[in-house]
Motif scaffolding. Structure first.
Motif, PDB file in Angstrom:
ATOM      1  N   UNK A  59     -14.637 -30.119  36.380  1.00 48.64           N
ATOM      2  CA  UNK A  59     -15.014 -31.355  37.067  1.00 48.64           C
ATOM      3  C   UNK A  59     -16.427 -31.239  37.646  1.00 48.64           C
ATOM      4  N   UNK A  60     -16.711 -30.104  38.240  1.00 50.72           N
ATOM      5  CA  UNK A  60     -18.042 -29.889  38.817  1.00 50.72           C
ATOM      6  C   UNK A  60     -19.114 -29.868  37.720  1.00 50.72           C
ATOM      7  N   UNK A  61     -18.774 -29.265  36.592  1.00 49.02           N
ATOM      8  CA  UNK A  61     -19.731 -29.185  35.485  1.00 49.02           C
ATOM      9  C   UNK A  61     -20.021 -30.574  34.903  1.00 49.02           C
ATOM     10  N   UNK A  62     -19.008 -31.438  34.910  1.00 49.65           N
ATOM     11  CA  UNK A  62     -19.183 -32.782  34.339  1.00 49.65           C
ATOM     12  C   UNK A  62     -20.156 -33.628  35.154  1.00 49.65           C
ATOM     13  N   UNK A  63     -20.452 -33.209  36.386  1.00 52.84           N
ATOM     14  CA  UNK A  63     -21.368 -33.965  37.241  1.00 52.84           C
ATOM     15  C   UNK A  63     -22.834 -33.583  37.005  1.00 52.84           C
ATOM     16  N   UNK A  64     -23.069 -32.560  36.176  1.00 56.60           N
ATOM     17  CA  UNK A  64     -24.439 -32.122  35.939  1.00 56.60           C
ATOM     18  C   UNK A  64     -25.169 -33.092  35.006  1.00 56.60           C
ATOM     19  N   UNK A  65     -26.464 -32.928  34.902  1.00 53.78           N
ATOM     20  CA  UNK A  65     -27.277 -33.795  34.025  1.00 53.78           C
ATOM     21  C   UNK A  65     -26.905 -33.514  32.575  1.00 53.78           C
ATOM     22  N   UNK A  66     -27.074 -34.500  31.662  1.00 55.74           N
ATOM     23  CA  UNK A  66     -26.643 -34.352  30.263  1.00 55.74           C
ATOM     24  C   UNK A  66     -27.141 -33.076  29.590  1.00 55.74           C
ATOM     25  N   UNK A  67     -28.401 -32.708  29.841  1.00 49.76           N
ATOM     26  CA  UNK A  67     -28.966 -31.536  29.184  1.00 49.76           C
ATOM     27  C   UNK A  67     -28.187 -30.268  29.546  1.00 49.76           C
ATOM     28  N   UNK A  68     -27.800 -30.183  30.843  1.00 50.26           N
ATOM     29  CA  UNK A  68     -27.019 -29.016  31.281  1.00 50.26           C
ATOM     30  C   UNK A  68     -25.580 -29.079  30.776  1.00 50.26           C
ATOM     31  N   UNK A  69     -25.024 -30.293  30.759  1.00 52.06           N
ATOM     32  CA  UNK A  69     -23.631 -30.452  30.333  1.00 52.06           C
ATOM     33  C   UNK A  69     -23.430 -29.960  28.903  1.00 52.06           C
ATOM     34  N   UNK A  70     -24.465 -30.112  28.078  1.00 55.52           N
ATOM     35  CA  UNK A  70     -24.363 -29.709  26.677  1.00 55.52           C
ATOM     36  C   UNK A  70     -24.166 -28.202  26.507  1.00 55.52           C
ATOM     37  N   UNK A  71     -24.446 -27.452  27.565  1.00 54.81           N
ATOM     38  CA  UNK A  71     -24.316 -25.988  27.487  1.00 54.81           C
ATOM     39  C   UNK A  71     -22.848 -25.532  27.440  1.00 54.81           C
ATOM     40  N   UNK A  72     -21.936 -26.441  27.821  1.00 57.60           N
ATOM     41  CA  UNK A  72     -20.526 -26.045  27.861  1.00 57.60           C
ATOM     42  C   UNK A  72     -19.637 -27.200  27.400  1.00 57.60           C
ATOM     43  N   UNK A  73     -18.787 -26.934  26.408  1.00 53.37           N
ATOM     44  CA  UNK A  73     -17.822 -27.919  25.926  1.00 53.37           C
ATOM     45  C   UNK A  73     -16.439 -27.290  25.924  1.00 53.37           C
ATOM     46  N   UNK A  74     -15.485 -28.008  26.527  1.00 51.64           N
ATOM     47  CA  UNK A  74     -14.120 -27.481  26.647  1.00 51.64           C
ATOM     48  C   UNK A  74     -13.171 -28.348  25.840  1.00 51.64           C
ATOM     49  N   UNK A  75     -12.488 -27.721  24.875  1.00 50.28           N
ATOM     50  CA  UNK A  75     -11.493 -28.418  24.054  1.00 50.28           C
ATOM     51  C   UNK A  75     -10.107 -27.890  24.441  1.00 50.28           C
ATOM     52  N   UNK A  76      -9.394 -28.687  25.218  1.00 50.79           N
ATOM     53  CA  UNK A  76      -8.027 -28.313  25.583  1.00 50.79           C
ATOM     54  C   UNK A  76      -7.084 -28.662  24.436  1.00 50.79           C
ATOM     55  N   UNK A  77      -5.811 -28.281  24.566  1.00 51.82           N
ATOM     56  CA  UNK A  77      -4.868 -28.420  23.459  1.00 51.82           C
ATOM     57  C   UNK A  77      -4.728 -29.865  22.984  1.00 51.82           C
ATOM     58  N   UNK A  78      -4.743 -30.845  23.910  1.00 50.07           N
ATOM     59  CA  UNK A  78      -4.591 -32.233  23.486  1.00 50.07           C
ATOM     60  C   UNK A  78      -5.764 -32.680  22.615  1.00 50.07           C
ATOM     61  N   UNK A  79      -6.987 -32.247  22.962  1.00 49.84           N
ATOM     62  CA  UNK A  79      -8.163 -32.588  22.154  1.00 49.84           C
ATOM     63  C   UNK A  79      -8.106 -31.912  20.785  1.00 49.84           C
ATOM     64  N   UNK A  80      -7.641 -30.656  20.789  1.00 47.54           N
ATOM     65  CA  UNK A  80      -7.535 -29.931  19.522  1.00 47.54           C
ATOM     66  C   UNK A  80      -6.518 -30.601  18.593  1.00 47.54           C
ATOM     67  N   UNK A  81      -5.410 -31.029  19.168  1.00 46.74           N
ATOM     68  CA  UNK A  81      -4.397 -31.724  18.362  1.00 46.74           C
ATOM     69  C   UNK A  81      -4.961 -33.032  17.822  1.00 46.74           C
ATOM     70  N   UNK A  82      -5.685 -33.755  18.664  1.00 46.88           N
ATOM     71  CA  UNK A  82      -6.292 -35.012  18.210  1.00 46.88           C
ATOM     72  C   UNK A  82      -7.234 -34.774  17.025  1.00 46.88           C
ATOM     73  N   UNK A  83      -7.997 -33.683  17.084  1.00 46.57           N
ATOM     74  CA  UNK A  83      -8.905 -33.348  15.980  1.00 46.57           C
ATOM     75  C   UNK A  83      -8.124 -33.107  14.687  1.00 46.57           C
TER      76      UNK A  83
END
Length: 913
Positions: free
Chosen positions: A109-133
């Motif tokens: 949640x804290x990371x999602x508040x950062x500026x877009x350029x910084x946010x791109x440094x970290x992407x989290x795919x939880x199980x629901x997102x992986x299943x959707x893929x």
């Protein structure tokens, strides 16, 4: 609806196979996102680190795959970011099949508040997102479209199992009234077909997944589903809430209104609850620890009661269940559901819009209904507390071995979630769980995750309060002697105090007067034997059966022994029913029924009288065998109160029995009586504690001895003066019994029993706290001591007559050397051999003051002057003596040293010849 992934392999699969399965999933997911794997950095059973490049943009990323069931901590995310910067790649991706922990969610949640350029440094795919893929790419089917049989009710979450046997959708079948899943139906995740092949279902069911607590259903067998729901319904009805006794004289846990003391403990527990509300602790597990019979269940009931008070009722909800009612591995999650439903029913929390469902023990808080409840708890600053009482009782049941692992998973999940839910355990510390037992491992593995609260023994104040309640139950004041007896014998153990009081209660209700009760030393075995003596052979056999199988199945016992026998035992309160289970009223009683052994009680009693008075009374009773209290007081020339204290000591030692005013000696000889006292002090808590602290055969300073004593009795709140008196008294008892030796300022434990003398020894100088020791000062010369001994041997033994003959100081010296004791008005010689000159000489040489001279001569190779001796003794005693006093004392001691040395030397010379 939630979708989860579990990547699992069979137990006999190799590490390479495990790694390959996870690697393939990682590559497949990356290919969907238009990435190509450049390098396999590391492949293990639990994680795969990959370096990948986008096929169009050329961007390189570092990918970490986590296959797990428990909550993931924020450390994984910070480590991933560190690797991103270290390797200089564009960003880091996390593929995680398990849930994020509370701290990881906060980090995201804290990371999602950062500026877009910084946010791109970290992407989290939880199980629901992986299943959707996987669904959107057509790799697997959508579980919504599966052909489900309408006769079942399905849980709101689905699990994608990726295994060596294939990919399957595991759909949980819900028990509607219980609110938990009871079974699983398998579908092929690629073509949506229902799996009916029993071999496939059997293979998948044996994999270590979060579904192991559920039954894998073959849908053709309708009777199987019906049987499973019936078993779960019965299990749910077996959730047993911890209850107290119906009345005061009941062996079950105390009613909250009868609960005594432990205010500090309760205060600390509620302070811990509050720290959860304030988010000041990460721990969500607690343990109340104590040996059997110390009141763990009663403490839980008091917690429940206090949580309903005006101060706490809007903050805390405590729900205590008895684990002895468990019949399957599902008891943990069903108990949690029982806690939540009870809180809703009683208005502590609002009923959520969605159903309250516990999907699994590894992820118990994932359903929408529980998500609402958790949010409500946070918003309203409330905490739910579920406590498992008698937790260690299930160790003896092999069929419940899976329950250990189930509750361990539940505990880890609750602790990792860090929500406003706490799991508590009442844990018996005097159990004998072997180190290779799964329950032992479970308990130890959670030790760094829980807050522990140790239940203490009763303080004197708490004992008195308990006896006040007992007095009200009796409807009469307690006789002071009986009250003292109960205080002395319970030793601070709550179970023993209750047992003694219930026994007294029964006797008084049957018409026996208070002054006729409890006149003999404590025999715990006889207290339990009374429970058995009035039972028929059938009732005794039934009792043993229940003890052996505890918790025993009610219906089976009822069938084997008959309803009349079972209800007779229930009515006597010897057994208790918990749901469909039967148990004995106490673990301690169960052990007695099975083994015939009773708990060893560590003695805490402090004698009220001293050695001289004890010897006087013992000699009197050896002559008379039995006497009235008033006659004892008259013969010893002491008050009735002082006589009461002496009798109190002898009752505790096991020397006498008391019947009203009559005092009866229980031993035939002096040696038998003294051996009773010796055994008593060798079981004393002070001695056992010193051995624990300093080892067998310990040597301690007086300061260390005092510190140990004061720590043991600090709850008694004695004054400093009283502590000093008691420490002096105990040391002199230990000395007189040859349990310790005092030499050169050290107290040494004589761990090997020395043959007991005919009389208890009077120590070489009485120990005083202020001066540490009152040493031998040679107040009378050797010739006067020998004269005194001659007169006593010829019949002149009256103390006043001897003093009138100018032998007052000689009498004092003889007593201090342990060679004489006072009995009534006479002086009696003890511990003297035929060669009494040698005995006196040896005792004198061992005294601390004469040892000062011995060490001086050894070091200086010359004898000290009288002034030097006097100065050393004054320093030892911390006395401000004038020079004349130093010289006088030094001359007396030098004379004794010379005389004793010559006697011993003469004896040695004669022996050599």
């Amino acid at each position: 609806m939630g979708n989860f992934i579990e990547i699992v392999v069979s137990d006999n699969a190799t590490n390479t196979q495990k790694g390959r399965l996870l690697e393939n999933l990682g590559k497949e997911l990356l290919s969907i996102l238009q990435y190509d794997v450049l390098e396999e950095v590391r492949i293990t059973a639990m994680e795969v680190d990959l370096l990948a490049k986008h096929l169009i943009s050329g961007e390189t990323i570092f990918v970490e795959c986590k296959a797990h069931q428990n909550n993931l901590s924020a450390d994984v995310l910070t480590k991933l970011l560190g690797n991103v910067f270290f390797k200089g790649v564009s960003s880091g991706w996390l593929f995680t099949t398990g849930p994020l922990g509370k701290d990881a969610k906060g980090f995201r949640e804290e990371w999602s508040q950062k500026v877009p350029e910084d946010r791109r440094k970290l992407n989290i795919y939880t199980s629901d997102k992986l299943v959707d893929l996987l669904i959107s790419s057509g790799k697997i089917c959508n579980p919504i479209a599966l052909p489900k049989d309408k006769k079942y009710t399905y849980a709101e979450e689905n699990t994608l199992i990726i295994s060596e046997y294939g990919r399957f959708w595991a759909i949980k079948v819900l028990h509607v009234s219980a609110g938990v899943p009871y079974g699983v139906i398998l579908y092929d995740a690629e073509n949506s077909k229902l799996i009916i092949d029993k071999d496939v279902i059997n293979s998948v069911s044996k994999l270590q997944t979060s579904l192991n607590d559920l039954e894998f259903i073959v849908t053709e067998l309708n009777d199987e589903s019906k049987l499973l729901t019936e078993e779960l319904t019965e299990e749910l009805s077996n959730i047993a809430i911890v209850t107290g006794g119906d009345q005061w004289a009941d062996y079950r846990p105390s009613r909250p209104r009868d609960f005594i003391g432990r205010e500090d403990l309760l205060r600390d527990i509620f302070k811990y609850f509050n720290s959860v509300v304030e988010n000041e602790t990460n721990t969500r597990l607690l343990a109340i620890k104590a040996p059997s019979g110390w009141g763990k269940s009663s403490a839980l009931l008091k917690l429940v009661s206090k949580s309903k008070s005006k101060r706490y009722k809007t903050k805390f909800f405590v729900h205590a269940v008895d684990v002895r009612a468990a019949t399957s591995r599902r008891y943990g999650e069903l108990s949690l559901l029982s806690c939540i439903n009870s809180a809703v029913e009683k208005g502590f929390i609002a009923k959520p819009s969605e159903e309250i469902i516990i999907n699994s023990v590894t992820n118990p808080l994932s359903s929408k209904g529980l998500a609402e409840i958790l949010q409500s708890l946070r918003d309203e600053n409330k905490v739910l507390i579920l406590c498992f009482d008698q937790f260690e009782e299930i160790f003896s049941k092999n069929e419940l071995a899976d329950l250990f692992e189930s509750i361990r998973k539940l505990a880890i999940a609750i602790d990792s979630a860090r929500e406003n839910i706490i799991l508590g355990f009442a844990w018996k510390t005097d159990g004998t769980t072997p180190t290779d037992h799964p329950a032992y491992y479970m308990w130890q593995s959670l030790s760094d995750r829980r807050r522990e609260f140790q239940l203490p023994t009763f303080t004197p104040k708490e004992i008195n309060k308990a006896l006040s309640i007992f007095s009200k139950e009796l409807g009469q004041s307690l006789n002071p002697s009986l009250k003292k007896y109960l205080i002395d014998h319970c030793q601070g153990y709550p179970w023993l105090l209750k047992k003694l009081c219930i026994h007294v209660h029964s006797l008084i209700k049957n018409g026996i007067e208070q002054n006729e009760i409890m006149g003999k030393g404590l025999d715990i075995e006889s207290l339990f034997e009374r429970d058995l003596s009035e039972l028929s052979s059938s009732e005794q056999a039934c009792l043993r059966k229940i003890a052996n199988e505890s918790p025993a199945d009610f219906f089976k016992v009822d069938q084997d022994f008959g309803s009349e026998t079972v209800h007779a035992l229930l009515n006597r309160r010897l057994i208790i029913r918990k749901a469909h289970k039967l148990i004995l009223y106490w673990d301690i009683f169960k052990d007695y029924v099975l083994t015939g052994s009773v708990p060893r009680i560590t003695i805490t009693y402090i004698p009220q009288g001293n050695l001289n008075k004890y010897n006087n009374l013992l000699q009197l009773l050896l002559n008379q065998k039995e006497m009235n209290l008033s006659d004892i007081a008259k013969n010893l020339k002491i008050s009735i109160k002082a006589s009461e204290n002496l009798i109190r000591d002898m009752v505790m030692f096991g020397n006498v029995t008391r019947q009203g005013e009559r005092i009866i000696l229980l031993q035939e000889t002096e040696n038998e009586a003294i051996n009773k006292v010796y055994s008593f002090f060798n079981s004393h808590i002070l001695l056992k504690t010193l051995v624990t602290q300093y080892g067998d055969g310990f040597g301690v300073t007086f300061q260390e001895f005092e510190k140990t004593f004061i720590n043991l009795y600090k709850e008694s709140q004695f004054s400093q003066k009283t502590f000093g008196v008691y420490i002096n008294r105990v040391i002199n008892w230990f000395l007189g019994l040859n349990i310790i030796r005092v030499s050169h300022g050290q107290i040494t434990y004589l761990s090997e029993k020395i043959p007991m003398p005919k009389q208890i020894l009077i120590p070489n100088g009485r120990i005083a706290v202020s001066a540490r020791i009152q040493p031998f000062l040679g107040a009378a010369p050797p010739e006067r001591i020998l004269e005194l001994i001659t007169k006593i041997e010829h019949g002149t033994d009256n103390e006043e007559e001897l003093k009138n003959l100018g032998l007052r100081n000689a009498v004092t010296v003889l007593k201090s050397l342990g060679i004489a004791i006072k009995q009534i008005d006479t002086i009696k010689l003890v511990n003297l051999d035929d060669d009494y000159k040698l005995t006196i000489a040896e005792k004198v040489i061992e005294t601390q003051t004469i040892q000062l001279i011995v060490h001086y001569i050894k070091e200086q190779r010359t004898a000290p002057s009288s002034g030097e001796v006097g100065t050393m003794v004054a320093k030892l005693l911390n006395k401000e003596w004038k020079d004349a006093s130093k010289t006088r004392t030094g001359l007396a001691l030098l004379k004794w040293h010379k005389w004793a040395t010559e006697v011993i030397k003469e004896k040695n010379s004669a022996t050599m010849i």
